[in-house]
Design a protein around this motif. Structure first.
Motif, mmCIF file in Angstrom:
data_model
loop_
_atom_site.group_PDB
_atom_site.id
_atom_site.type_symbol
_atom_site.label_atom_id
_atom_site.label_comp_id
_atom_site.label_asym_id
_atom_site.label_seq_id
_atom_site.Cartn_x
_atom_site.Cartn_y
_atom_site.Cartn_z
ATOM 1 N N ASP A 11 0.916 -1.309 -0.004
ATOM 2 C CA ASP A 11 0.158 0.031 -0.074
ATOM 3 C C ASP A 11 0.996 1.087 0.067
ATOM 4 O O ASP A 11 1.717 1.563 0.900
ATOM 5 C CB ASP A 11 -0.898 -0.115 1.271
ATOM 6 N N PRO A 12 0.795 1.914 -0.997
ATOM 7 C CA PRO A 12 1.782 3.356 -1.156
ATOM 8 C C PRO A 12 1.648 4.299 0.123
ATOM 9 O O PRO A 12 2.708 4.887 0.450
ATOM 10 C CB PRO A 12 1.632 3.820 -2.536
ATOM 11 N N ALA A 13 0.392 4.441 0.657
ATOM 12 C CA ALA A 13 -0.024 5.098 1.711
ATOM 13 C C ALA A 13 0.424 4.653 2.785
ATOM 14 O O ALA A 13 1.090 5.354 3.748
ATOM 15 C CB ALA A 13 -1.657 5.374 1.969
ATOM 16 N N VAL A 14 0.885 3.487 3.284
ATOM 17 C CA VAL A 14 1.333 2.984 4.471
ATOM 18 C C VAL A 14 2.913 2.985 4.179
ATOM 19 O O VAL A 14 3.634 3.520 5.055
ATOM 20 C CB VAL A 14 1.140 1.163 4.467
ATOM 21 N N ILE A 15 3.476 2.918 2.941
ATOM 22 C CA ILE A 15 4.909 3.055 2.744
ATOM 23 C C ILE A 15 5.402 4.593 2.975
ATOM 24 O O ILE A 15 6.095 4.867 3.452
ATOM 25 C CB ILE A 15 5.415 2.698 1.389
ATOM 26 N N ARG A 16 4.562 5.358 2.601
ATOM 27 C CA ARG A 16 4.623 6.892 2.652
ATOM 28 C C ARG A 16 4.404 7.256 4.161
ATOM 29 O O ARG A 16 5.488 7.918 4.849
ATOM 30 C CB ARG A 16 3.543 7.709 2.235
ATOM 31 N N ASP A 17 3.499 6.556 5.027
ATOM 32 C CA ASP A 17 3.554 6.929 6.544
ATOM 33 C C ASP A 17 4.425 6.585 7.220
ATOM 34 O O ASP A 17 5.037 7.059 8.043
ATOM 35 C CB ASP A 17 2.097 6.351 6.831
ATOM 36 N N PHE A 18 5.193 5.121 6.896
ATOM 37 C CA PHE A 18 6.195 4.753 7.522
ATOM 38 C C PHE A 18 7.542 5.655 7.294
ATOM 39 O O PHE A 18 8.195 6.032 8.475
ATOM 40 C CB PHE A 18 6.793 3.374 7.019
ATOM 41 N N ALA A 19 7.770 6.215 6.272
ATOM 42 C CA ALA A 19 8.945 6.899 5.748
ATOM 43 C C ALA A 19 8.796 8.274 6.802
ATOM 44 O O ALA A 19 9.587 8.900 7.056
ATOM 45 C CB ALA A 19 9.069 7.218 4.456
ATOM 46 N N GLN A 20 7.499 8.724 6.616
ATOM 47 C CA GLN A 20 7.150 10.113 7.165
ATOM 48 C C GLN A 20 7.493 9.905 8.793
ATOM 49 O O GLN A 20 7.806 10.808 9.256
ATOM 50 C CB GLN A 20 5.945 10.706 6.763
ATOM 51 N N ALA A 21 6.992 8.826 9.130
ATOM 52 C CA ALA A 21 7.310 8.518 10.928
ATOM 53 C C ALA A 21 8.654 8.373 11.159
ATOM 54 O O ALA A 21 9.177 9.001 12.232
ATOM 55 C CB ALA A 21 6.394 7.311 11.088
ATOM 56 N N VAL A 22 9.396 7.863 10.117
ATOM 57 C CA VAL A 22 11.076 7.898 10.569
ATOM 58 C C VAL A 22 11.324 9.320 10.477
ATOM 59 O O VAL A 22 12.304 9.801 11.550
ATOM 60 C CB VAL A 22 11.624 7.046 9.506
#
Length: 285
Positions: free
Chosen positions: A15-26
């Motif tokens: 899910d691209p939204a999940v990948i985005r959210d993970f990177a933004q959390a980092v």
């Protein structure tokens, strides 16, 4: 010493939204960089010679350059590190182009970690020679740096020929190249050609002895660790009682970076990976 996060390639999902959210959390948690592993193809292990690596045809991998192009648009600060790109199974000029593009679009945030890999099936499928991969990698590094620096390259090597051609646009800086691996040949190659090393050993007495040998290899080329980096990894699954001591041990040994890996730690959802790096950051700082 700065602290980064290993992108949980095999467990993050698609899910691209999940990948985005993970990177933004980092990024929001104050980590310095995101490091990602590489495999183009996973292979069924039931073959001769048998594949004994940690990944199979059932393991998911996002392609690092495409992934980093996506994340460049969704982050502002974190470094984007390949740890590692399996360079000899890829065309050198194409890697130069892809890496330059990621570095340009991210504002100079790429660190290119490279290695030789273990999966001969990938090499066969990509029409590259598995057996000369180490020597070919050396020539690839030389050619990558020329392609990133010179508008027109005329290069003749043992495995490459470029006849007065070049990349455009060129990257705005010298993209750092770090070597990954865990044998003496890799250590020697990194000391001679690399900007740093992504080791796979522990920060114990044996690891200290290995770093002393690497210091000797650097010195033989007129170099020192002042101009050569070390990127270590720590396992989240080792538990909180070891997190700080492991990071401190690497700090004492002079590591520039340590990267926390949450894969294979029993985490079942992407949110659990985010919770894990939040907890690690709170405990280790």
């Amino acid at each position: 010493m700065e602290i980064g996060v290993v992108f949980p390639q095999s467990e993050i999902g698609s899910d691209p939204a999940v990948i985005r959210d993970f990177a933004q959390a980092v990024e929001a948690l104050g980590y310095s960089h995101l490091l990602t592993y590489d495999h183009v193809l996973g292979a069924h292990p039931d073959r001769e010679p048998r594949l004994i690596g940690p990944y199979t045809h059932e393991t998911s991998f996002h392609e690092p350059f495409v992934l980093f192009g996506f994340l460049a648009a969704h982050t502002q600060r974190i470094g984007l590190v390949t740890g590692i790109i399996i360079l000899p199974q890829r065309q050198t000029a194409l890697v130069a182009k892809q890496a330059a593009e990621v570095d340009i679009l991210s504002g100079g945030r790429l660190r290119l970690g490279i290695g030789t890999g273990w999966n001969y099936v990938e090499y066969d499928a990509l029409n590259e020679d598995f057996h000369n991969r180490g020597k070919r990698q050396e020539e690839q590094v030389t050619l990558l740096r020329k392609l990133w620096a010179e508008p027109v390259v005329d290069f003749t090597g043992k495995w490459h020929r470029i006849d007065r051609a070049g990349l455009k646009p060129l990257p705005n800086r010298r993209i750092p190249i770090w070597f990954g691996g865990n044998n003496e040949q890799v250590f020697k190659r990194a000391a001679r050609l690399g900007d740093g090393l992504i080791p796979q050993f522990l920060p114990n007495d044996a690891g200290r002895a290995t770093l002393e040998r690497i210091d000797g290899y650097l010195a033989s080329h007129g170099r020192s660790r002042a101009e050569f980096g070390i990127e270590a990894q720590v396992n989240f699954g080792a538990g909180p009682e070891k997190w700080a001591s492991h990071a401190d041990a690497w700090r004492v040994l002079g590591a520039n970076y340590v990267c926390v890996r949450t894969m294979n730690a029993g985490l079942e959802t992407p949110q659990e990976h985010i919770d894990a790096i939040r907890r690690y950051k709170a405990e280790v700082g």
